[in-house]
Design a protein around this motif. Structure first.
Motif, short mmCIF file in Angstrom:
data_model
loop_
_atom_site.label_atom_id
_atom_site.label_comp_id
_atom_site.label_asym_id
_atom_site.label_seq_id
_atom_site.Cartn_x
_atom_site.Cartn_y
_atom_site.Cartn_z
N PHE A 50 0.83 -1.21 0.00
CA PHE A 50 0.00 0.00 0.00
C PHE A 50 0.87 1.26 0.00
O PHE A 50 0.61 2.21 -0.73
CB PHE A 50 -0.90 0.03 1.24
CG PHE A 50 -2.20 -0.66 1.02
CD1 PHE A 50 -3.13 -0.16 0.11
CD2 PHE A 50 -2.53 -1.81 1.71
CE1 PHE A 50 -4.33 -0.80 -0.11
CE2 PHE A 50 -3.73 -2.46 1.50
CZ PHE A 50 -4.63 -1.96 0.59
N SER A 51 1.88 1.25 0.87
CA SER A 51 2.74 2.44 0.99
C SER A 51 3.44 2.74 -0.32
O SER A 51 3.52 3.90 -0.74
CB SER A 51 3.77 2.23 2.10
OG SER A 51 3.12 1.92 3.30
N GLY A 53 2.50 1.98 -3.33
CA GLY A 53 1.50 2.50 -4.27
C GLY A 53 1.15 3.95 -3.97
O GLY A 53 1.07 4.79 -4.87
N LEU A 54 0.96 4.25 -2.67
CA LEU A 54 0.54 5.60 -2.30
C LEU A 54 1.65 6.61 -2.51
O LEU A 54 1.38 7.76 -2.89
CB LEU A 54 0.06 5.62 -0.84
CG LEU A 54 -1.28 4.89 -0.61
CD1 LEU A 54 -1.66 4.91 0.86
CD2 LEU A 54 -2.40 5.51 -1.46
N VAL A 55 2.91 6.19 -2.25
CA VAL A 55 4.03 7.12 -2.47
C VAL A 55 4.09 7.51 -3.95
O VAL A 55 4.22 8.69 -4.30
CB VAL A 55 5.38 6.50 -2.01
CG1 VAL A 55 6.54 7.34 -2.50
CG2 VAL A 55 5.42 6.39 -0.49
N ALA A 57 1.61 7.26 -6.11
CA ALA A 57 0.39 8.00 -6.44
C ALA A 57 0.49 9.45 -5.98
O ALA A 57 -0.12 10.35 -6.58
CB ALA A 57 -0.81 7.32 -5.81
N SER A 58 1.27 9.69 -4.90
CA SER A 58 1.36 11.05 -4.37
C SER A 58 2.12 11.99 -5.31
O SER A 58 2.10 13.20 -5.13
CB SER A 58 2.04 11.04 -2.99
OG SER A 58 3.41 10.77 -3.14
N PHE A 92 -1.71 4.21 -8.54
CA PHE A 92 -2.89 4.59 -7.75
C PHE A 92 -4.02 3.59 -7.99
O PHE A 92 -4.65 3.09 -7.05
CB PHE A 92 -3.32 6.01 -8.13
CG PHE A 92 -4.35 6.59 -7.21
CD1 PHE A 92 -4.28 6.39 -5.84
CD2 PHE A 92 -5.40 7.35 -7.72
CE1 PHE A 92 -5.23 6.93 -4.99
CE2 PHE A 92 -6.36 7.88 -6.87
CZ PHE A 92 -6.28 7.67 -5.51
N THR A 95 -3.22 0.28 -6.37
CA THR A 95 -3.38 0.33 -4.91
C THR A 95 -4.86 0.24 -4.54
O THR A 95 -5.23 -0.50 -3.62
CB THR A 95 -2.78 1.64 -4.36
OG1 THR A 95 -1.46 1.78 -4.87
CG2 THR A 95 -2.74 1.64 -2.84
N LEU A 96 -5.70 0.98 -5.25
CA LEU A 96 -7.14 0.93 -4.99
C LEU A 96 -7.68 -0.48 -5.23
O LEU A 96 -8.50 -0.99 -4.47
CB LEU A 96 -7.89 1.92 -5.89
CG LEU A 96 -7.71 3.41 -5.57
CD1 LEU A 96 -8.53 4.25 -6.54
CD2 LEU A 96 -8.13 3.72 -4.13
#
Ligand SMILES: [Zn+2]
Length: 227
Positions: A50-51, A53-55, A57-58, A92, A95-96
């Motif tokens: 998750f992390s 993916g989110l990094v 996506a950020s 992103f 991750t979703l």
């Protein structure tokens, strides 16, 4: 850089680390420590994925004309460039997707398991024989099935049951029966079913992951709960 670290960590924790744990012989000697470690590895693998993916996506959080993060893909594309923008969007979406898959798999399994268990409990309640109140194994949650096969298992949950067969009661000494009951009650008390349920949900969501595969602990998790 953070995304690479999280990504590598997720790959390690989802593949080689649980494979090593499944092959190790020490979990037989310290099963409780091994189970905690196994849960921690699985949780860390999911959080790392998750992390990562989110990094990535950020990257999409680029400032718009007003200085605040924009949600306009054209602004994002202009500032990031086509390749990083595409990578960020794919990360992103991925991750979703992982999150949605885990949630649906967990909810679906929870509903199915409870439904099946309630049915099983009803059947056991209907078919069981009364145990003499003076009998050493007598207890409010105990059900005895009138079959000769040696059976001993539990049905976990708020309205839990411990199920024995007449064959088990006849074949075991009082000490052995006490030990069997203590074993089943330990399953109920420690809610081992919830541990298995969490791993089963991960297994259903990601069938190929060694976190819930392999000859050792992974196999134990797929065994029918409560035995
Ligand atoms: Zn057991």
């Amino acid at each position: 850089m953070a995304a690479v670290v999280f990504g590598l960590l997720a790959l390690l924790l989802a593949g080689p680390v649980p494979t090593w744990l499944a092959r190790a012989s020490w979990p037989i000697r310290s099963p409780r420590a091994a189970l905690v470690l196994w849960q921690a590895i699985a949780l860390a693998a999911v959080l790392s994925a998750f992390s990562a993916g989110l990094v990535i996506a950020s990257w999409l959080l680029v400032p718009g004309p007003d200085g605040r993060p924009t949600t306009n893909p054209i602004d994002e594309l202009r500032q990031l460039g086509i390749v990083p923008w595409t990578v960020a969007v794919i990360a992103f979406a991925f991750t979703l997707l992982i999150g949605a898959r885990l949630i649906t798999s967990t909810v679906r399994l929870a509903i199915r398991t409870r439904r099946r268990r309630a049915r099983h409990r009803t059947v056991v309640d209907i078919l069981s024989q009364a145990v003499d109140g003076d009998h050493p194994v007598s207890a409010a949650d105990l059900r005895v099935l009138g079959v000769d096969e040696p059976l001993a298992y539990c049905l976990p949950g708020l309205r839990h049951r411990v199920v024995l067969s007449v064959g088990t009661i006849n074949q075991l000494s009082h000490e052995e029966l006490t030990a069997v009951l203590a074993h089943e009650r330990a399953h109920l008390r420690s809610r081992h079913d919830l541990v298995l349920e969490a791993f089963t949900a991960v297994h259903h969501a990601f069938p190929g992951s060694p976190v819930v595969r392999g000859p050792g602990l992974g196999q134990a998790a797929r065994r029918a709960p409560g035995g």
